[in-house]
Write a protein that holds these residues in place. Structure first.
Motif, PDB file in Angstrom:
ATOM      1  N   CYS A  47      -5.788  -3.132   0.622  1.00 19.21           N
ATOM      2  CA  CYS A  47      -4.909  -3.021   1.781  1.00 19.21           C
ATOM      3  C   CYS A  47      -5.687  -3.418   3.031  1.00 19.21           C
ATOM      4  O   CYS A  47      -6.726  -2.848   3.325  1.00 19.21           O
ATOM      5  CB  CYS A  47      -4.405  -1.583   1.914  1.00 19.21           C
ATOM      6  SG  CYS A  47      -3.482  -1.310   3.428  1.00 19.21           S
TER       7      CYS A  47
ATOM      8  N   LYS B 265       0.089   4.039   1.033  1.00 14.40           N
ATOM      9  CA  LYS B 265      -0.193   4.894   2.194  1.00 14.40           C
ATOM     10  C   LYS B 265       0.553   4.442   3.446  1.00 14.40           C
ATOM     11  O   LYS B 265       1.129   5.236   4.157  1.00 14.40           O
ATOM     12  CB  LYS B 265      -1.696   4.900   2.509  1.00 14.40           C
ATOM     13  CG  LYS B 265      -2.513   5.736   1.550  1.00 14.40           C
ATOM     14  CD  LYS B 265      -3.976   5.740   1.976  1.00 14.40           C
ATOM     15  CE  LYS B 265      -4.819   6.589   1.041  1.00 14.40           C
ATOM     16  NZ  LYS B 265      -6.266   6.366   1.294  1.00 14.40           N
ATOM     17  N   ASP B 266       0.473   3.124   3.697  1.00 17.53           N
ATOM     18  CA  ASP B 266       1.004   2.638   4.969  1.00 17.53           C
ATOM     19  C   ASP B 266       1.894   1.405   4.835  1.00 17.53           C
ATOM     20  O   ASP B 266       2.323   0.835   5.828  1.00 17.53           O
ATOM     21  CB  ASP B 266      -0.154   2.330   5.932  1.00 17.53           C
ATOM     22  CG  ASP B 266      -1.228   1.514   5.241  1.00 17.53           C
ATOM     23  OD1 ASP B 266      -0.886   0.559   4.528  1.00 17.53           O
ATOM     24  OD2 ASP B 266      -2.422   1.854   5.403  1.00 17.53           O
TER      25      ASP B 266
ATOM     26  N   VAL C 134      -4.865  -2.869   5.979  1.00 21.17           N
ATOM     27  CA  VAL C 134      -4.688  -1.861   7.033  1.00 21.17           C
ATOM     28  C   VAL C 134      -5.695  -0.716   6.862  1.00 21.17           C
ATOM     29  O   VAL C 134      -6.487  -0.423   7.743  1.00 21.17           O
ATOM     30  CB  VAL C 134      -3.237  -1.312   7.046  1.00 21.17           C
ATOM     31  CG1 VAL C 134      -3.060  -0.283   8.158  1.00 21.17           C
ATOM     32  CG2 VAL C 134      -2.230  -2.448   7.191  1.00 21.17           C
ATOM     33  N   CYS C 135      -5.679  -0.077   5.683  1.00 19.88           N
ATOM     34  CA  CYS C 135      -6.514   1.117   5.519  1.00 19.88           C
ATOM     35  C   CYS C 135      -7.723   0.880   4.610  1.00 19.88           C
ATOM     36  O   CYS C 135      -8.589   1.740   4.492  1.00 19.88           O
ATOM     37  CB  CYS C 135      -5.680   2.283   4.981  1.00 19.88           C
ATOM     38  SG  CYS C 135      -5.117   2.043   3.290  1.00 19.88           S
TER      39      CYS C 135
ATOM     40  N   CYS D 104       0.839  -1.194   0.000  1.00 20.36           N
ATOM     41  CA  CYS D 104       0.000   0.000   0.000  1.00 20.36           C
ATOM     42  C   CYS D 104       0.878   1.248   0.000  1.00 20.36           C
ATOM     43  O   CYS D 104       1.814   1.353   0.782  1.00 20.36           O
ATOM     44  CB  CYS D 104      -0.897  -0.009   1.230  1.00 20.36           C
ATOM     45  SG  CYS D 104      -1.886   1.474   1.418  1.00 20.36           S
TER      46      CYS D 104
HETATM   47 ZN   LIG Z   1      -3.081   0.923   3.360  1.00 23.98          ZN
END
Ligand SMILES: [Zn+2]
Length: 109
Positions: free
Chosen positions: A32, A5-6, A34-35, A3
């Motif tokens: 993802c 982003k993270d 996570v997000c 990802c």
């Molecule tokens: Zn993410």
């Protein structure tokens, strides 16, 4: 793939992709954990784009300028009226761009 982003490790998933009111179901994507960010893979995106383009039928109709009380008039085809969701009594703006006449619904709501 991670990802952006993270850095979460993206996992394969299947999504419904929506573009301008047209939904393409069962599109392969990465998600993802996570997000929740979803990314369509590049090859798949090309296929989805072609599918959407084939679903958008350009609405282009030929009309003659007729006369209403000695003034030039064009009757709007029902398909056109329905496509832009206007009805009798609604306001529209008419403007000229080059040699085109553009009629645009005025959003009064
Ligand atoms: Zn993410």
């Amino acid at each position: 793939m991670k990802c952006y982003k993270d850095g979460g490790e993206m996992v394969p998933t299947v999504i419904d992709y929506e573009h301008r009111g047209i939904v393409v179901k069962g599109v392969k994507a990465l998600k993802c954990p996570v997000c929740g960010e979803e990314v369509i893979d590049v090859d798949e995106y090309g296929k989805v784009k072609r599918r959407i383009e084939s679903m958008i039928k350009p609405l282009r109709l030929r009309r003659k300028i007729s006369s209403a009380g000695n003034r030039p008039a064009i009757y709007l085809p029902e398909d056109v009226v329905n496509a832009v969701k206007v009805e009798i009594g609604d306001d529209v703006e008419i403007y000229v761009e080059g040699n085109r006449i553009i009629i645009e619904p005025v959003n009064t709501s």
